[in-house]
Write a protein that holds these residues in place. Structure first.
Motif, PDB file in Angstrom:
ATOM      1  N   SER A 128      -6.756  12.040  15.492  1.00  0.00           N
ATOM      2  CA  SER A 128      -6.000  12.378  16.682  1.00  0.00           C
ATOM      3  C   SER A 128      -5.810  11.144  17.523  1.00  0.00           C
ATOM      4  CB  SER A 128      -6.762  13.432  17.497  1.00  0.00           C
ATOM      5  OG  SER A 128      -8.003  12.938  17.912  1.00  0.00           O
ATOM      6  N   ALA A 168     -14.174  19.234  17.064  1.00  0.00           N
ATOM      7  CA  ALA A 168     -12.858  19.705  17.492  1.00  0.00           C
ATOM      8  C   ALA A 168     -12.871  20.253  18.923  1.00  0.00           C
ATOM      9  CB  ALA A 168     -12.354  20.780  16.530  1.00  0.00           C
ATOM     10  N   GLU A 224      -8.054  15.065   7.189  1.00  0.00           N
ATOM     11  CA  GLU A 224      -7.536  15.478   8.487  1.00  0.00           C
ATOM     12  C   GLU A 224      -7.191  14.239   9.284  1.00  0.00           C
ATOM     13  OE1 GLU A 224     -10.270  18.105  10.290  1.00  0.00           O
ATOM     14  OE2 GLU A 224     -10.397  19.410   8.564  1.00  0.00           O
TER      15      GLU A 224
END
Length: 268
Positions: free
Chosen positions: A264, A50, A261
């Motif tokens: 991105s 991250a 998740e």
């Protein structure tokens, strides 16, 4: 040409950040993206991923550990490049070798390139048994498919994305590596091999392969070689019971069908 570098990660907090930075710092002759799939790590790996701030990075996290093969398949579902290249997150390979793998493709000489680890040439093997196991399974592949590969199990396999998807790969674990090469060889494709640098790690340093994986490799080679129809035609073959449920769930995760998740689209 656009290269999608696929990096499956599982509990690699010691090395994942440095490997990712090395990949992003390398000077490439084409556009690239780095797709990192965390396969349910239980250490600080997700936090370190991250913290990577680069628009070329995409990341995704499996809700649990499905296996390396499943993580690679998820990454391939997220890839937008013309070609893919798996890359381990454990410092065994070096990013600076990648441009040399790309050169034959950019020159129009071939579409599939393998980074070959050669005995005594820019390599360190921690275990003679592992090195010999690779040699024996490579020999088995060559005999079964009338090929002449020098390194069946190299991580660095540069393949067009469309060709990768056409292979109908189904192994959830380390066997995907073998299944991918077996599928290519059965189609008559012979990879162009480029020597690369390799520095193996030991089990104490986190290496996860065991002799069971070698036995599984031989079984996969036989299954693909003697399958009745080519892997790219007809209906998809039935998935084996072992690992099938995990593989289906991982595919669903990659397509947004299961909680996880989300990947991105810019910095991770």
């Amino acid at each position: 040409m656009k290269l999608s570098i696929l990096m499956p990660v599982y509990n690699e907090e010691r090395t994942v950040a440095s490997v990712a930075r090395a990949l992003l710092a390398c000077d490439y002759p084409c556009e690239i993206e780095l797709i990192i799939v965390d396969d349910g790590s239980s250490d600080r790996t997700p936090l370190l991923i991250a913290q990577l701030c680069d628009e070329r990075v995409k990341s995704y996290r499996h809700p649990r550990n499905f296996g390396k093969g499943s993580a690679l398949l998820t990454a391939a579902q997220l890839a937008t490049g013309t070609h893919i290249l798996p890359f381990d997150a454990d410092l065994e390979y070096v990013a600076s070798d990648i441009p040399r793998l790309l050169a034959p493709v950019l020159e129009g000489r071939c579409d599939v390139v393998y980074g070959s680890r050669l005995f005594g040439v820019n390599t360190v093997y921690q275990s003679y048994r592992y090195a010999m196991g690779n040699k024996l399974t490579t020999l088995a592949a060559n005999l079964l498919f009338d090929a002449h590969l020098s390194d069946l199990h190299t991580c660095l396999k540069l393949v067009p994305l469309g060709l990768f998807h056409s292979l109908r790969l189904r192994s959830a674990g380390f066997g995907l590596d073998t299944e991918m090469t077996a599928g290519l060889l059965r189609l008559g494709i012979r990879p162009f091999e480029v020597p690369v640098t390799y520095h193996s790690r030991s089990h104490a340093e986190g290496k996860k392969l065991t002799w069971h994986d070698g036995v599984g490799c031989l079984a996969i080679l036989g299954r693909v070689r003697f399958a009745r129809v080519p892997r790219t035609t007809g209906e998809p073959a039935a998935e084996p019971a072992a690992g099938a449920a995990a593989l289906r769930e991982a595919r669903s995760v990659a397509l947004g069908g299961h909680p996880g998740e989300p990947a991105s689209t810019g910095a991770a």
